[in-house]
Design a protein around this motif. Structure first.
Motif, PDB file in Angstrom:
ATOM      1  N   VAL A 341       4.458  -5.910 -37.337  1.00  0.00           N
ATOM      2  CA  VAL A 341       5.343  -5.231 -36.390  1.00  0.00           C
ATOM      3  C   VAL A 341       6.747  -5.160 -36.963  1.00  0.00           C
ATOM      4  O   VAL A 341       7.201  -6.103 -37.613  1.00  0.00           O
ATOM      5  CB  VAL A 341       5.411  -5.969 -35.040  1.00  0.00           C
ATOM      6  CG1 VAL A 341       6.172  -5.136 -34.014  1.00  0.00           C
ATOM      7  CG2 VAL A 341       4.024  -6.303 -34.533  1.00  0.00           C
ATOM      8  N   GLY A 407      12.852  -8.103 -39.661  1.00  0.00           N
ATOM      9  CA  GLY A 407      12.983  -8.741 -38.353  1.00  0.00           C
ATOM     10  C   GLY A 407      11.770  -8.568 -37.467  1.00  0.00           C
ATOM     11  O   GLY A 407      11.869  -8.644 -36.246  1.00  0.00           O
ATOM     12  N   GLY A 408      10.621  -8.341 -38.062  1.00  0.00           N
ATOM     13  CA  GLY A 408       9.424  -8.088 -37.264  1.00  0.00           C
ATOM     14  C   GLY A 408       8.505  -9.276 -37.133  1.00  0.00           C
ATOM     15  O   GLY A 408       8.949 -10.422 -37.167  1.00  0.00           O
ATOM     16  N   SER A 409       7.231  -8.986 -36.973  1.00  0.00           N
ATOM     17  CA  SER A 409       6.249 -10.048 -36.739  1.00  0.00           C
ATOM     18  C   SER A 409       5.027  -9.870 -37.642  1.00  0.00           C
ATOM     19  O   SER A 409       4.710  -8.754 -38.066  1.00  0.00           O
ATOM     20  CB  SER A 409       5.802 -10.020 -35.276  1.00  0.00           C
ATOM     21  OG  SER A 409       4.653 -10.835 -35.090  1.00  0.00           O
TER      22      SER A 409
END
Ligand code: FAD
Lengths: 483, 363
Positions: A341, A407-409
């Protein structure tokens, strides 16, 4: 211990529910992620909550690990069995207990197939909103465990937003209920903690979900773009303009090629990317949003825009999208489905970076994803027989790192499971993981419920560091950290 | 209950404060603006109050992503003002003036628009918490979709300061609706009327009942508001305005305030249960959300009302009552799964120093 447990199950359960035959056990050796395989020590086909409680109780008694399994479509190895453990399959627990339009709730057993629930609710003017692409086969129990998403979760939220009550067989064999039909149950949001816990906190034996009124109007737009970059820009523009479509999905050229080969959705010829957007709600709102989406797509460079004229056209547009994973099998013998993500504003940047990574490694990557949520599903194509596996895995891992850099997952909906536990340490530090482990210890102090999933290092529940009394043998052997 | 107050500036400061308190074995309370401190049972002990009143920075507003991260002490109103400049809002509208985002999350506070947007649990996507021993942990993240690891945010939402201190929150934002219609209808049967409103296909952000009138709020783009409002009027009658009525979303101001919950189809039963036991009491219902706020003078009917609410799958929480009345009752009522909740508490706060006794079952 397992032998004793098998003997007990054979004695106490009907023969059709206890699988001990090697060939039959083998059919359960993996879930949807077939690169990990392990033949379970025992498979129980549970038919009721009482069956589950019986088996889990036995597991607790003998200290045998157990793993719940729904339809086995999970893509992170969450339902990967263990040779020394029991696999509890819920597929036969497929009763829809109630559908109540007044309460806007349905109560189901965990083995109920996602799409079957919507089918049961539709005559009441309702449906079950979370719609994973696997909805024709995946179970509600599996959805709960993975906090599954789907195309329409952009507007309507994920499984966690739709589950209001659970019955759970706890790892000690006791049965507990949390939440229910009414909102705001008092106490900690245990339902919220259980959803997405990947079967590591207990076995869900009944699920209460919210039903959503079917929208009055639905419009589905298909826009063809020259490049994935342009399509990504269109998504960012739509989100930033404050339009909240029910779904915004993207496919790149390779994914389109695969879909065309498999199900012939007739996407715009020569498109470098297609965007599928669905708008739903009151007709007046949908019409205005449709105009916005068309305009924003045009501004972003769409060369063809089609609006589905009827259900048949709508279904065809979606068919191309929802069958994309399987379709990729048409153009590549093997592939890895990634599930990272990123912030939605980073779409174009990250897609370009993925392209570079793939080109560098000489590997093809097809992109088909939930663009509105920033949930990427790069499909890394390879041929195992040509020894490309390692290279593909490398690319897949670098994609995850790219998501984290922005900065995601590491996972948007497929879960950590067995597959991604080593990535957990890139997103969370040791302390974060230790604190998550406190939840585990509250539910499963013995560590027998789907052990070895999610967390990179197995940990024991016990005294906290600093107050530890003596060294646990497993700690000494470096097998587990006491926490 | 009097106690010292600590006002840390940031997560590190907060952690250090809690470490010191742990060394001294001090019991702790947590407050934001203090608007909901009276909620819950009175804690059995509080040596030190941790106030987030100095943690008032909005750390990041990623407007293009509709995501905001704020320190717990940021007043909700201030946050709303800041994100409104980008045409966005955090879709929570609890009535307590001055409330901080941390307090809203810790108390799972909600308002009328929960009908469309849900409650804090639905909008919180990441959280940084500090446990009683000073341990700092985060869960979730800064993207709207994320299933990596356990969702501590859910556990801390509505935990009333009993698991640890919520230090920073990341929320999903929504576009600020540009137009509004408010339909005020005089109806006999709010339960039936609310269903009629929904059956029109309109998607209201709120449907409120105040004992006399049903207020339906439509918030969208201009053309869609007008069309939906016309449908609602056709279904249940009423006057259309652009303005919310005075006191919209406010709860009865009586000495005792009860929160009654019920399954959605049982609004009529819930209202009857209230009016038969507490005739003349003020009610405010989130009429399609299963929540009724009830004003009362005392708690003599609490047990009886609880019995009936339980039959409707709900419960009754005493949100506000004079101290001596509160002390004599269980303000929360029974909680399903209380044994597991106790085990969670034992793990997160083994010394029972975080707001001891404030929560369900004496947690
Ligand atoms: C083609 C394809 C498309 C997909 N598309 C999507 C998508 O769009 N969105 C999405 O989110 N996912 C998607 N998935 C992934 C998968 O379908 C989901 O994760 C689904 O929820 C898994 O359900 P299942 O019944 O197959 O669970 P399983 O694979 O059997 O199990 C998954 C996990 O749930 C646990 N579990 C199962 N039942 C229970 C229970 N009763 N109690 C406790 N734990 C339990 C298992 O232990 C395991 O950890 C897709 C998969 C495929 C193959």
């Amino acid at each position: 211990m397992l032998e004793q447990l098998i003997a007990d199950c054979v004695r106490d359960l009907p023969p059709g529910q206890v699988i001990t035959d090697h060939a039959q056990l083998r059919t359960y050796e993996c879930d949807g992620l077939s690169s990990y395989r392990c033949i379970p020590g025992l498979v129980i086909l549970a038919e009721s909550s009482a069956d589950v409680a019986y088996v889990v109780g036995k597991c607790a008694e003998y200290g045998v690990p157990f793993i719940a399994r729904g339809s086995g479509t999970g893509l992170s190895g969450g339902a990967l069995p263990r040779t020394d453990g029991v696999l509890i399959v819920t597929s036969r627990m497929n009763r829809i207990v109630s559908v109540d339009s007044g309460d806007e709730r349905a109560v189901v057993e965990p083995g109920v197939i996602n799409a079957h629930l919507t089918k049961a609710a539709l005559p009441h003017g309702y449906y079950y909103a979370p719609d994973p692409s696997s909805q024709q086969v995946c179970s509600l129990g599996g959805n709960v465990a993975e906090n599954s998403g789907g195309a329409h979760c952009l507007k309507y939220g994920f499984t966690a937003h739709h589950v209001t009550g659970l019955e759970v067989v706890m790892p000690d064999g006791s049965t507990e209920r949390f939440g229910g039909l009414a909102p705001d149950p008092v106490g900690y949001d245990v339902v919220g903690a259980l959803v997405g816990s990947e079967g590591t906190l207990g076995v869900v034996t009944e699920v209460t979900v919210r039903l959503v009124r079917t929208p009055e109007a639905v419009q589905t737009v298909l826009a063809g773009f020259r490049s994935i970059d342009d399509a990504g820009t269109a998504v960012s523009k739509i989100i930033a303009a404050g339009v909240l479509p029910a779904a915004v999905e993207l496919m790149d050229a390779l994914a389109i090629e695969a879909a065309e080969a498999a199900v012939h959705p007739g996407y715009p010829a020569g498109a470098g990317a297609v965007l599928v957007a669905e708008l739903d709600g009151p007709p007046s709102e949908v019409d205005a949003q449709l105009a916005d989406v068309e305009r924003l797509c045009q501004e972003a460079g769409a060369f063809e825009i089609r609006v589905a004229a009827d259900e048949v056209e709508r279904a065809l547009i979606w068919k191309g999208r929802k069958s994309a994973f399987a379709a990729v099998g048409r153009i590549s013998p093997d592939y890895i489905v990634q599930d990272g993500v990123i912030p939605r504003t980073a779409l174009s940047t990250v897609l370009r970076a993925i392209e570079n990574v793939a080109a560098e490694a000489g590997v093809r990557v097809a992109n088909v994803f939930h663009a509105g949520d920033g949930n990427l599903h790069p499909l890394v194509l390879f041929d195992e027989s040509k020894g490309e596996t390692e290279r593909a895995e490398e690319v897949s891992n670098r994609i995850i790192d790219l998501c984290l850099q922005h900065g995601g997952s590491i996972t948007g909906e497929h879960g950590v499971g067995h597959d991604k536990k080593l990535h957990m340490g890139k997103m969370f530090n040791e302390i974060d993981l230790d604190v998550m482990q406190l939840v585990r210890c509250a539910f499963d102090p013995a560590g027998i419920c789907n052990p070895g999933k999610i967390f990179p290092t197995p940990r024991l529940c016990g005294e906290r560091p600093g107050r530890a009394q003596g060294v646990h043998p497993l700690t000494e052997a470096g097998i587990a950290d006491v926490f | 209950m009097s106690s010292d107050t600590a006002t840390p500036m940031n997560v590190a400061d907060l952690s250090a404060t809690l470490k010191r308190a742990a060394a001294d074995g001090r019991s702790l309370g947590v407050s934001g603006a203090g608007t909901k401190l009276e909620q819950g049972a009175d804690p059995t002990s509080r040596d030190l109050m941790i106030s987030t009143s100095n943690m008032t920075r909005v750390l990041e507003h990623a407007a293009g992503d509709l995501v905001v991260t704020a320190q717990a002490g940021v007043p909700l109103a201030a946050l709303q003002e800041q994100v409104a400049s980008a045409g966005q809002w955090l879709a929570l509208d609890p009535p307590e003036a001055g409330a901080t985002v941390g307090g809203v999350v810790a108390a799972a506070a909600s308002g009328p628009r929960r009908l469309l947007y849900g409650t804090p649990r639905d909008l919180l996507i990441g959280v940084t918490v500090v446990l009683a021993d000073g341990t700092v942990a985060k869960s979730g993240g800064k993207v709207v979709k994320n299933v990596a690891g356990y969702d501590l945010g859910k556990l801390f939402t509505g935990s009333f300061g009993t698991l640890g201190v919520i230090a920073e929150c990341t929320f999903r934002l929504h576009p600020l609706p540009v137009a509004r219609r408010v339909i005020t209808s005089t109806v006999e049967e709010p339960a039936i009327a609310a269903r009629k409103v929904l059956a029109t296909g309109a998607v209201p952000s709120a449907i409120e009942w105040d004992g006399q009138t049903l207020v339906t709020v439509i918030e969208s783009i201009e053309s869609a508001c007008g069309a939906q409002a016309a449908d609602v009027v056709a279904a249940v009658g009423g006057d259309v305005s652009n303005q919310l009525p005075p006191g919209f979303g406010q709860r009865p101001a009586s000495p005792v305030l009860l929160k009654v919950t019920h399954r959605l189809g049982a609004l009529r039963d819930a209202l009857t249960a209230v009016s038969s036991r507490l005739p003349g009491s003020a009610v405010r219902a989130h009429a399609a959300s299963g929540v009724v706020w009830v004003g009362a003078d005392d708690l003599t009917q609490l047990d009886s009302l609880r019995g009936r609410a339980a039959e409707l799958d709900g419960g009754v929480v005493v949100v506000r009552a004079p101290a001596e009345m509160k002390a004599a009752v269980d303000v929360w009522g029974p909680a399903r799964g209380i044994d597991v909740m106790r085990r969670i508490k034992d793990q997160f706060d083994p010394d029972r120093r975080m707001s001891p006794g404030r929560f369900v079952g004496g947690i």
